[in-house]
Write a protein that holds these residues in place. Structure first.
Motif, PDB file in Angstrom:
ATOM      1  N   HIS A  83       0.799  -1.226   0.000  1.00 46.95           N
ATOM      2  CA  HIS A  83       0.000   0.000   0.000  1.00 46.95           C
ATOM      3  C   HIS A  83       0.832   1.275   0.000  1.00 46.95           C
ATOM      4  N   ALA A  84       2.153   1.165  -0.072  1.00 44.16           N
ATOM      5  CA  ALA A  84       3.015   2.347   0.003  1.00 44.16           C
ATOM      6  C   ALA A  84       2.749   3.323  -1.128  1.00 44.16           C
ATOM      7  N   ALA A  85       2.603   2.820  -2.338  1.00 47.31           N
ATOM      8  CA  ALA A  85       2.413   3.718  -3.480  1.00 47.31           C
ATOM      9  C   ALA A  85       1.147   4.544  -3.328  1.00 47.31           C
ATOM     10  N   ALA A  86       0.073   3.908  -2.904  1.00 46.50           N
ATOM     11  CA  ALA A  86      -1.194   4.628  -2.735  1.00 46.50           C
ATOM     12  C   ALA A  86      -1.092   5.647  -1.602  1.00 46.50           C
ATOM     13  N   ALA A  87      -0.433   5.276  -0.498  1.00 49.35           N
ATOM     14  CA  ALA A  87      -0.287   6.201   0.622  1.00 49.35           C
ATOM     15  C   ALA A  87       0.608   7.370   0.243  1.00 49.35           C
ATOM     16  N   ASN A  88       1.746   7.094  -0.348  1.00 51.01           N
ATOM     17  CA  ASN A  88       2.682   8.166  -0.708  1.00 51.01           C
ATOM     18  C   ASN A  88       2.088   9.121  -1.729  1.00 51.01           C
ATOM     19  N   ALA A  89       1.177   8.629  -2.557  1.00 57.55           N
ATOM     20  CA  ALA A  89       0.557   9.487  -3.563  1.00 57.55           C
ATOM     21  C   ALA A  89      -0.316  10.573  -2.943  1.00 57.55           C
ATOM     22  N   THR A  90      -0.725  10.392  -1.687  1.00 62.60           N
ATOM     23  CA  THR A  90      -1.547  11.398  -1.014  1.00 62.60           C
ATOM     24  C   THR A  90      -0.709  12.514  -0.392  1.00 62.60           C
ATOM     25  N   MET A  91       0.603  12.321  -0.254  1.00 61.90           N
ATOM     26  CA  MET A  91       1.443  13.163   0.595  1.00 61.90           C
ATOM     27  C   MET A  91       2.292  14.145  -0.191  1.00 61.90           C
ATOM     28  N   ILE A  92       2.352  15.382   0.321  1.00 59.47           N
ATOM     29  CA  ILE A  92       3.345  16.356  -0.126  1.00 59.47           C
ATOM     30  C   ILE A  92       4.594  16.248   0.740  1.00 59.47           C
ATOM     31  N   ASP A  93       4.389  16.128   2.065  1.00 65.17           N
ATOM     32  CA  ASP A  93       5.513  16.092   3.000  1.00 65.17           C
ATOM     33  C   ASP A  93       5.156  15.199   4.186  1.00 65.17           C
ATOM     34  N   SER A  94       6.076  14.296   4.536  1.00 60.54           N
ATOM     35  CA  SER A  94       5.877  13.427   5.700  1.00 60.54           C
ATOM     36  C   SER A  94       7.027  13.533   6.689  1.00 60.54           C
ATOM     37  N   ASP A  95       7.844  14.591   6.584  1.00 65.61           N
ATOM     38  CA  ASP A  95       9.041  14.727   7.422  1.00 65.61           C
ATOM     39  C   ASP A  95       8.811  15.544   8.687  1.00 65.61           C
ATOM     40  N   ASN A  96       7.591  16.041   8.892  1.00 64.67           N
ATOM     41  CA  ASN A  96       7.285  16.799  10.102  1.00 64.67           C
ATOM     42  C   ASN A  96       7.006  15.795  11.213  1.00 64.67           C
ATOM     43  N   ALA A  97       8.084  15.340  11.864  1.00 66.55           N
ATOM     44  CA  ALA A  97       7.977  14.270  12.853  1.00 66.55           C
ATOM     45  C   ALA A  97       8.895  14.571  14.030  1.00 66.55           C
ATOM     46  N   LEU A  98       8.435  14.240  15.225  1.00 67.91           N
ATOM     47  CA  LEU A  98       9.178  14.485  16.452  1.00 67.91           C
ATOM     48  C   LEU A  98       9.345  13.170  17.219  1.00 67.91           C
ATOM     49  N   LEU A  99      10.535  12.975  17.758  1.00 67.89           N
ATOM     50  CA  LEU A  99      10.819  11.826  18.624  1.00 67.89           C
ATOM     51  C   LEU A  99      10.647  12.285  20.065  1.00 67.89           C
TER      52      LEU A  99
END
Length: 237
Positions: A83-99
């Motif tokens: 499902h990666a291709a379908a999920a990634n197709a929705t995204m402009i940016d997924s790097d806004n992440a905090l540990l």
């Protein structure tokens, strides 16, 4: 402490216009159990009520080594591959992440076995992200002693408080923001309860004359306010 969440990721995705419901359907259908099968805890997933193209979610891990193991297992495993291709197709940016690591997780924060069934009403999960100068700045103590009591008194008792876990990213395929934060979340039964909290906070002399100015002084940039609507399968609701 909730055994699942000595380590947590707070992730905020910017999506292509109109694609949020597509990602949520994929996420709730495939990625909740798909990730939890590798040892993660998918505690909450949300629509940002103030940005129609933002998807926010929280996942927890037992510890840092478990994080690396679980992320490797999922992102190189069959569910993501399918499902990666379908999920990634929705995204402009997924790097806004905090540990993050928990400062406090109250009884309202979902346990591993919390239900994912629909509840009556439209609850709101709200909170803020404060951007700090350093991990040893005393921010946690100030929040605990001065900020949380005002929030609680105006109807926003924090259910969960996290701060940055200052550690090397042990799954560098997913970037993390290089900053130190404190973030909190509170639960409201609906929009009207949240609006009443905001009204009381705006009328609070202690908040406006003492607490808020001190928060501004202790922050390196303006805080991010969060107003989130849980998806149908979010445990945190």
């Amino acid at each position: 402490m909730n055994e699942c969440c000595a380590v947590a990721d707070l992730r905020q995705y910017t999506l292509h216009p109109g694609q949020r419901d597509t990602l949520i359907e994929l996420f709730d259908t495939y990625f909740v159990e798909g990730q939890e099968a590798t040892g993660m805890h998918i505690a909450g997933q949300f629509r940002d009520l103030d940005d129609p193209d933002r998807f926010v979610w929280i996942r927890g891990f037992r510890d840092l080594p478990a994080r690396a193991e679980a992320l490797n297992s999922f992102y190189y495993g069959p569910v993501w591959r399918a499902h990666a291709a379908a999920a990634n197709a929705t995204m402009i940016d997924s790097d806004n992440a905090l540990l993050l690591k928990p400062v406090r997780l109250g009884p309202g924060y979902p346990a591993l076995d919390a239900p994912r069934t629909h509840v009556t009403g439209q609850p709101i999960i709200a909170g803020a992200v404060y951007h700090r100068g350093a991990a040893d700045d005393g921010f946690v103590e100030y929040f605990t002693d001065h900020v949380a009591p005002v929030l609680t008194g105006t109807g926003a008792a924090p259910v969960a408080v996290f701060e940055s876990l200052v550690a090397e990213n042990n799954f560098p395929q997913l970037p993390l923001r290089d900053e130190v934060v404190l973030t909190w979340f509170a639960r409201f039964p609906g929009v009207s309860a949240y609006d009443e909290h905001r009204r009381q906070l705006a009328a609070s002399r202690i908040w406006n004359q003492q607490v808020l100015p001190e928060l501004v002084c202790r922050s390196v940039k303006p805080m991010q306010e969060l107003r989130l609507s849980p998806t149908a399968r979010s445990q945190f609701r």
